[in-house]
Design a protein around this motif. Structure first.
Motif, PDB file in Angstrom:
ATOM      1  N   CYS A  18       4.079  -0.312  -9.998  1.00  0.00           N
ATOM      2  CA  CYS A  18       2.777  -0.844  -9.574  1.00  0.00           C
ATOM      3  C   CYS A  18       2.687  -2.274 -10.101  1.00  0.00           C
ATOM      4  N   CYS A  34       1.361  -4.195  -5.211  1.00  0.00           N
ATOM      5  CA  CYS A  34      -0.046  -3.805  -5.085  1.00  0.00           C
ATOM      6  C   CYS A  34      -0.944  -5.004  -5.390  1.00  0.00           C
ATOM      7  N   LEU A  90      -0.482   5.102  -2.911  1.00  0.00           N
ATOM      8  CA  LEU A  90       0.512   4.027  -3.005  1.00  0.00           C
ATOM      9  C   LEU A  90       1.796   4.413  -3.724  1.00  0.00           C
TER      10      LEU A  90
END
Length: 228
Positions: free
Chosen positions: A92, A97, A176
């Motif tokens: 992440c 993101c 995600l």
């Protein structure tokens, strides 16, 4: 009347129950550390969580204080989500993101309630969130840690706000980073943690149902499976 000095019980229990002997030891933020106490709460939590019946495990134990129980579990969920995010933290990034989202329909802007909401990346949002939550948990005026000290009048409102924001981390992970969760063999842990969270919040009306929207279909499926 029990005090918040007993939180560590719930923290240790949830980590052992949900994550077992996972080889993953990294933690995103330091776990909330609390002093010893309340053997009866530990025994109760072990008996109920250990049974696997999460809908019963979240119920207020007999003769216990509601604020105390909500406080114990709020700390517990902070640590659960802390660890879960830690498993995918390296994936992440600002590049992967750039905005904190939960699928194409839901975007979250960070605010601690005193500042104007800002659009930021998921790692930035979650870093700000976890730091803010930890600050609340360590505030003795909000989460008293001494015998005989009453909870403030805004305690439940603050817990609702904390839990609402923490849910967004679940939503982000599922939308995600779920493939990474599968590859790490953490799917069962994530699903169990989410179910525990939803059962608890529903039991005490801590989150409006509309806040679950990014994961509504999944939540319905997980809870219905328990009723089969």
């Amino acid at each position: 009347f029990q005090t918040l000095q007993h939180y560590f019980i719930q923290i240790n229990l949830s980590m052992n129950f949900l994550f077992g002997k996972s080889s993953y030891q990294k933690t995103f933020k330091p776990n909330k550390k609390l002093p010893d106490g309340a053997q009866h709460l530990k025994d109760y939590a072990e008996a109920t969580l250990g049974s696997g019946n999460l809908s019963q495990a979240v119920k207020l134990p007999p003769h216990e204080d509601l604020n105390e129980w909500v406080a114990v579990n709020t700390v517990d969920f902070y640590n659960q989500i802390n660890m879960l995010y830690g498993t995918i933290q390296d994936f992440c990034t600002e590049e992967s993101c750039p905005v904190m989202t939960a699928g194409p329909k839901y975007e979250y802007h960070w605010s601690d309630g005193t500042t104007k909401p800002i659009k930021c990346s998921a790692p930035k949002y979650i870093d700000e969130l976890m730091t803010w939550v930890q600050d609340q948990l360590e505030d003795d005026n909000l989460f008293p840690d001494k015998v005989g000290v009453a909870f403030p009048k805004n305690f439940m409102t603050m817990c609702k706000n904390i839990l609402k924001k923490l849910f967004r981390v679940y939503a982000h992970i599922y939308h995600l980073h779920f493939q990474i969760i599968i590859e790490l063999d953490e799917e069962r842990h994530l699903n169990t943690s989410l179910k525990h969270f939803v059962y608890f919040c529903n039991e005490f009306s801590l989150i409006e149902r509309k806040q679950y929207a990014p994961l509504s279909d999944l939540i319905e499926k997980l809870l219905n499976k328990d009723n089969e």
